[in-house]
Scaffold this motif. Structure first.
Motif, PDB file in Angstrom:
ATOM      1  N   PHE A 408      69.443  49.233  45.165  1.00 31.60           N
ATOM      2  CA  PHE A 408      68.162  50.711  43.584  1.00 31.60           C
ATOM      3  C   PHE A 408      69.200  51.548  43.246  1.00 31.60           C
ATOM      4  O   PHE A 408      70.507  51.526  44.083  1.00 31.60           O
ATOM      5  N   SER A 410      69.449  53.926  40.226  1.00 36.54           N
ATOM      6  CA  SER A 410      68.869  54.704  39.469  1.00 36.54           C
ATOM      7  C   SER A 410      69.493  55.470  38.329  1.00 36.54           C
ATOM      8  O   SER A 410      68.936  55.245  37.143  1.00 36.54           O
ATOM      9  N   SER A 415      67.043  46.708  38.305  1.00 36.62           N
ATOM     10  CA  SER A 415      65.804  47.464  39.559  1.00 36.62           C
ATOM     11  C   SER A 415      66.198  45.937  40.470  1.00 36.62           C
ATOM     12  O   SER A 415      66.955  44.784  39.950  1.00 36.62           O
TER      13      SER A 415
END
Lengths: 436, 934
Positions: A408, A410, A415
């Motif tokens: 992950f 962010s 992704s």
């Protein structure tokens, strides 16, 4: 704390000497040389106390590294530090050899200044060190203020093993599950002890500061999930899970989280590193079974027959198989017959070495040898060292399976699905011995 | 990169060349030259002559060059202090640099330059750096405080750096916290009483938070520091343990071991019935086993520690026997340690496996390892009774191999097996006798002779066998000679008719032709016994022997407790307390485990005001040598000290002891006068008897070196009452003076099978009227194998009777089983009162009034202390220095002491500088083992 650090060549000549504490004098350098290096075989411990000064040493090829102290230091820490120092040096200039050390002595002094302060180990992650200790040595000046503070915050920060702003066009990671299977078997085929010590090595080429989560078929986790009544067939997954005796993690892994939830989450260092080590003892697949038969025919002859059986799926291939059958010191000649591979008597190693390039699962092969002995009046019987084996198999003998590695990040726009992931299993022999 | 060329310059005139190059205008050439200088320095050549030239290169913007110059400076600044000052400006300037790396480099290097003048200039930059905005600079400055403290402790205190350092524990950056903790811990070690670390739940919480975030090394510093904290209660203890356990999964073995240390220590406080206690025990095993897959050097450290852990808490690893099986390729040091642990873990359940392994090992190559394996088989037999038979047959198999050292080792252990299981395995004696000729080591010969003597009645040719040894009697070692003497006497007592000649022969060999006093003495004793009363001789020589105990090599419990507190450190590797191998005051404070949960009161009366967990009274049982040193030596000398009161004065003859060693053997009779004062008449009140034995314990102790004065010396506990003599109650104890109160510290151990209750204590009348000030507080019943520590306050108001020796104390202890009596001797220093400082004038007047024949002199040898330290040490035991003067280079100390009964003692102590002998003239005080660092 560590009072001084010395590096010697095999003759005991000093290559590097760095003293951190006032209580260590130049004579300590000589004391170690005289009492340890020149004492050769008589050294019976990696910690030596000479005149109230303690010396810790490790050897890498023919180079001696010694840490010296007069205090009650943390001994485990000193050895860990010495290993770490070897790692750092290897990462900078390759093999630890006299030549490389002499060629890089300025660099080594610079490193020693940085990773050991007043005898206290400081950040020794090569990833971080390489940002400001370079073989060019002139970085420093050309950095901008931001770069400098980025370096210092990384060196001292919570994530000292990774710098910010890493970018890859292709986000990719490689996971290697490397296991070494250890066995000690009695001549009768009884397992005296067996364990797998495994390592999960990761090569990560990921952008930014990715948060990773690693999952494997750990019995405790699977059982917990099974109870929760979720997902796929519980019967099947239950069978496939393995009991891990113990594991240790790279410092990037959040240990408290592992302790409470048994989940392995971390921000990985860039490049190659060892994510975890583990040990299992239950339900190990022993890839080979060795059946020895040694018969003494009179006082001058020995008959040896060794059968090896491969014990895994027939579709898989084991490689680099080597069986080492020790022979007595007074061996005068050996005749070998083997069905597969090549076997040779190596007088210098006192052993018959039998090599097989490849072998599929569920097969068996055998070697027999006649060993001629010189008559001796040595009363002492031959100690009969165990028969040892080396091999490599394309599966994990512990049964460990990687279930997932999720990534992950962010802040950047990639992704988990965009990351290319590779997993590979290699099982190798550790100390794989059968007594005969 | 071919820097190796710098190592090869060995020409003459090299220094001049270098000088020229260092002063070259070309930057590259300069740098090359500095590299050459550093290379020469590394191999041990003296390049200090180049000092000014190298320092000149310091002003550079080339970081690599700067670092090289700094390296040079650190090495040579001390030898050229005046020139080193040239560097100060650059340092100060660098500490203001914009680049944090350069600021840190400057402050780091400056701290390594041990030149007073530079140190002065360091303070200001250091102060700034400690508050620098950049964490890298702060973490470097934190360590620098420790460096500065090492050079000039006073300066660090005066400048208030310690407080700043304490503030850094709350820093936002975990690495700064870790380094601050490391620095503070180190500084605290040299100030045992300073309470510098001041650990409280808040700071602990901060440390635990930082623990999760800092580098592996930082985690070690923090864990090691946590280990010295004493939680307030079991709940706090548990919550710390919970936060420390995740560290057991760290890849760094040192982190794991330090975490184990914290857990082992705090576990002590958890009640055993707590669920969490069991969980914790279970959690400890896997990481310990994992340590065995580390590199061999670390395995060695781990194994030495596991050895301790297994002794302290055998339950942790009892199911893990297999992992300690020796691998063929293990280094020898790992093999030997594994073997030790295997024996410790051996039990009925796993003995078969263990024996099979040991037998395997007994055929290996390394002689030491094989010997140890054979010995281990014997230990198994003694430890696990059910296995004894199998062990014996294994040993016999090994004897059949005829490998010389295996046979010898086997015979030594079979002797022990005989002693443990008499009348069981004697059938093997015949096999043993066959190997008589091959025994060439004293221990094996002695063992064999013992067996022949012990079982002489079953060995037909015992006399021949022993006679064969007798031929070379004088060439044998003492061990064998003594054994042979005893064995032949036993033989004679068993078969008197045939062996008269033999016994005559050995007795005359032992008594007439031997130089060894022990041998002669034993010979004479036997001779006289035999000639006066053969029946008594039989009773003495052939008396039933006590069985040997199962575990002979366990570490003594108080030492073990201390070592547990040092898990991971060198002390745990050596199995010795730090004071045994660390010089000076550092690290010599004894650490101990927190009081056990739930087991009665925890004794050791709180050390008022100055106690952290680590400063409790010393608990290490000294090795034998130390015990000798402790023995007290007091000779009574003629009365001298005139006391302001009407009381007749009394003198104590003084003795040595500054040295601790054999010469401090106690002399409790006038024989001791050889060392000190001549026997003298006792003052009237005490009767006219001369010598007083016992008294001043180790007020000084050489071994302790330069310790800080920390109150009066407390001797280690010694056993006063043996369990054998008291139906299973063992009492050991010592005396202490704490805050003006005399205390008797007792450890009561129940070695019987039944519970003991209703304890009471009483003293006989004694020289100084010591009496219990309260009842003996043993509240809970003492269950089998339990030990309770009690502190009994004493008063001096009891009835007085002169004892012989003067400091003898007869004690009666009662429990539900019986009343037991024992006597012990208290150190005279116990009676030195706090207000024993005599006014100078009174001292002078009194001194003059002391008649000459009241004076005695003695020397205390081999004390390397200066007068101040000595004086401080003595003051800790209420021996006060009234005045000091220096005559012809010798320090003279004038000292006074007051006893509880008002008697004064005056002393003059002369210290010859450069010559570590102290001469005390005096109204005999005894400076017994003067310096003890505790």
């Amino acid at each position: 704390m560590i009072g001084g650090l010395f590096i010697y060549n095999h003759k005991g000549e000093v290559l590097i000497s760095r003293v951190y504490r006032d209580d260590i004098g130049r004579n300590a350098v000589d004391a170690f040389r005289v009492n340890v290096i020149h004492a050769r075989q008589q050294v019976r411990s990696p910690v030596t106390n000479i005149a109230r000064t303690s010396f810790f040493h490790v050897k890498r090829s023919n180079i001696w590294l010694a840490a010296v102290t007069k205090q009650n230091v943390n001994a485990a820490m000193v050895f860990e530090f010495l290993y770490k120092m070897c790692d750092v040096m290897t990462a900078y200039f390759g093999k630890i050899s006299e030549e490389n050390i002499k060629n890089n002595f300025v660099l080594i002094y610079e490193l020693l200044d940085e990773i050991l302060d007043f005898g206290y180990p400081q950040n020794s992650e090569t990833g971080a060190l390489k940002t400001f200790i370079t073989q060019q040595g002139i970085k420093g000046q050309h950095q901008t203020k931001e770069e400098q503070s980025q370096i210092t915050s990384q060196v001292t920060g919570q994530i000292g093993w990774r710098r910010e702003g890493i970018k890859y066009r292709r986000n990719e990671l490689f996971l290697d599950v490397l296991e070494s299977v250890n066995l000690l078997m009695s001549p009768q085929g009884q397992v005296l002890s067996a364990h797998v010590s495994g390592r999960v090595v990761m090569k990560s080429y990921l952008s930014g500061m990715p948060e990773c989560k690693f999952g494997m078929n750990d019995k405790i986790v699977i059982d917990k999930q099974g109870k929760g009544g979720t997902t796929d067939e519980p019967g099947k997954s239950g069978k496939q899970s393995i009991a891990i005796d113990d594991c240790t993690f790279h410092q990037c892994v959040r240990l408290s989280k592992f302790d409470s939830e048994r989940s392995i989450s971390f921000i990985p260092p860039d490049g190659e590193y060892e994510l975890m080590r583990y040990r299992t003892t239950k339900d190990i697949i022993l890839p080979f079974r060795v059946i020895p038969l040694v018969r003494e025919v009179g006082r001058t002859k020995l008959e040896v027959k060794v059968v090896i059986k491969s014990n895994f799926k027939p579709s898989l291939l084991a490689q680099k198989i080597e069986v080492r059958i020790p022979t007595p010191l007074n061996t005068s000649g050996v005749q070998v017959i083997c069905m597969k591979g090549k076997a040779k008597y190596k007088a210098s190693e006192n052993a018959i070495v039998w090599k097989i390039k490849r072998m599929a699962g569920m097969k068996e092969s055998q070697i027999s040898a006649e060993i001629e002995l010189l008559p001796t009046n040595d009363k002492k019987k031959w100690a009969r060292p165990p028969i040892s084996m080396n091999f490599e198999v394309p599966f994990a003998p512990s049964g460990l399976k990687v279930r997932y590695l999720k990534v992950f990040e962010s802040k950047l726009n990639y992704s988990d699905h965009d990351v290319i992931k590779w997993v590979r299993y290699i099982g190798r022999s550790g100390i794989y011995e059968t007594r005969c | 990169m071919t820097d190796s060329k710098y190592f090869t310059t060995t020409k003459k005139g090299e220094i001049f060349e270098l000088k020229a190059e260092l002063n070259s205008d070309k930057k590259e050439k300069k740098k090359e030259a500095v590299k050459k200088v550093i290379a020469s320095m590394t191999v041990g050549k003296d390049v200090s002559a180049l000092f000014p030239d190298v320092v000149n290169c310091m002003q550079t913007d080339n970081l690599e060059l700067k670092k090289l110059v700094y390296l040079y400076l650190m090495n040579y600044a001390k030898s050229q202090p005046d020139m080193a000052i040239m560097a100060v400006n650059t340092f100060v300037k660098d500490c203001e640099d914009l680049n944090p790396l350069i600021r840190a480099l400057a402050v780091r290097t400056m701290g390594c330059i041990r030149v007073d003048k530079i140190t002065e200039y360091l303070c200001e930059p250091l102060r700034k750096c400690l508050k620098d905005e950049d964490p890298y600079v702060r973490k470097t400055a934190a360590v620098c405080v420790a460096k500065l403290h090492d050079i000039n402790a006073q300066l660090v205190e005066d400048q208030g750096f310690l407080d700043t350092l304490k503030d850094l524990i709350s820093d936002s950056n975990p690495m700064v916290v870790a380094n601050a903790v490391a620095a503070l811990s180190e500084i605290a070690e040299s100030h045992p009483n300073s309470n510098l670390l001041d650990l409280n739940p808040q700071t602990i919480n901060k440390l635990l938070t930082a623990l999760n975030e800092c580098t592996e090394w930082g985690q070690i510093f923090i864990l090691d520091c946590l280990a010295s904290y004493l939680p307030r209660d079991d709940r706090e203890s548990q919550s710390i343990c919970e936060r420390v356990t995740p560290r057991l999964s760290h890849a760094n073995s040192a982190v794991v071991l330090s975490a184990v240390k914290v857990l082992m220590k705090f576990m002590e406080m958890l009640p055993k019935d707590l669920d969490y206690y069991g969980t914790l025990l279970k959690k400890l095993a896997p990481p310990l086993v994992t340590l065995l897959s580390a590199e061999p050097e670390l395995q060695y450290v781990a194994l030495r520690n596991i050895n301790l852990i297994v002794q302290k808490r055998p339950e942790i690893l009892k199911h893990e026997m297999k992992v300690f099986f020796v691998k063929y390729n293990d280094p020898i040091y790992v093999k030997l340690e594994k073997l030790d642990i295997m024996i410790r873990l051996a039990s009925q359940a796993n003995i078969a496996q263990v024996l099979a392994e040991l037998k395997e090992y007994a055929t290996e190559v390394d002689v030491d390892f094989v010997r140890k394996a054979v010995r281990a088989i014997g230990r198994c037999a003694i430890k696990v009774e059910q296995s004894a038979e199998r062990c014996v047959s294994t040993l016999l198999d090994l004897i059949q191999t005829k490998v010389n050292y295996v046979v010898q080792e086997a015979i030594v252990v079979i002797k022990d097996i005989f002693r443990k299981y008499p009348n069981k395995y004697e059938s093997v004696i015949a096999t043993l006798c066959e190997n008589l000729d091959s025994l060439d080591e004293p221990e094996a010969r002695a063992a064999m002779i013992w067996i022949v003597g012990e079982y002489a009645e079953r060995i037909d040719n015992a006399d021949e066998l022993l006679e064969s040894f007798l031929e070379g009697f004088h060439d044998e070692s003492t061990q064998v000679q003594l054994q042979l003497l005893t064995a032949i006497v036993k033989l004679f007592l068993k078969k008197p008719t045939e062996t008269q000649e033999l016994v005559q022969q050995v007795l005359s060999l032992a008594t007439q032709d031997s130089d060894n006093p022990d041998l002669r003495d034993r010979g004479y004793i036997y001779w006289r016994l035999l000639s006066t009363d053969p029946v008594a001789a039989k009773e003495v020589v052939l008396a039933e022997k006590p069985l040997i105990s199962e575990e002979t090599d366990l570490i003594e419990p108080t030492l073990l407790e201390e070592l547990i507190c040092h898990i991971g450190t060198l002390a745990s590797v050596y199995h010795k307390p730090p004071s045994a191998f660390v010089e000076g005051s550092r690290g010599v404070q004894h650490k101990r485990l927190p009081p056990r949960a739930g087991s009665g009161e925890s004794t050791e009366s709180p050390d008022v005001g100055q106690s952290g967990p680590s400063e409790a009274p010393p608990a290490v049982i000294p090795s034998q040598g130390d015990l000798l040193g402790d023995l007290l030596n007091l000779d009574l000398a003629p009365p001298t000290a005139t006391v302001p009161s009407v009381q007749p004065s009394m003198q104590m003859g003084a003795m040595d002891l500054l040295g601790g060693g054999l010469d401090s053997l106690v002399c409790s009779s006038p024989m001791g006068a050889g060392l000190g004062a001549a026997p003298a008449a006792m003052p009237a009140s005490l009767g006219g008897a001369p010598a007083v034995g016992g008294g001043l314990g180790d007020l000084f102790d050489l071994g302790g070196g330069v310790g800080m004065p920390t109150g009066s010396y407390v001797a280690p506990k010694t056993v006063w009452l043996l369990a054998m003599k008291a139906k299973g109650l063992e009492i050991s104890g010592t005396f202490a003076r704490r805050g003006g109160i005399i205390q008797m510290d007792l450890s009561l151990t129940n070695k019987a099978m039944s519970v003991m209750t209703d304890f009471a204590i009483q003293f006989n009348r004694n020289s100084f009227g010591l009496a219990p000030a309260g009842p003996l507080q043993v509240l809970t019943p003492l269950s089998p194998n339990q030990t309770i520590d009690v502190s009994l306050p004493l008063s001096t108001s009891g009835p007085v009777m002169k004892m012989e020796p003067l400091n003898n104390l007869q004690v009666a202890v009662k429990n539900n089983i019986d009343v037991f009596y024992f006597s012990c001797q208290y150190p005279l220093s116990l009676l030195f009162v706090e207000d024993g400082k005599m006014d100078r004038q009174v001292f002078l007047a009194t001194w003059k009034d002391i008649p000459n024949d009241n004076e005695a002199q003695f020397q205390i040898k081999d004390i390397h202390l200066n007068s101040d330290v000595a004086s401080n040490k003595l003051q800790g035991s209420n021996i006060f220095t009234i005045a000091k003067r220096t005559v012809e280079g010798q320090d003279m100390l004038y000292q006074s002491v007051k006893l509880t009964n008002g008697i004064w003692v005056l002393a003059e102590m002369r210290i010859q500088t450069g010559n570590p002998n102290y001469t005390c003239t005096e109204p005999r005080i005894v400076y017994a083992n003067l310096l003890h660092s505790q």
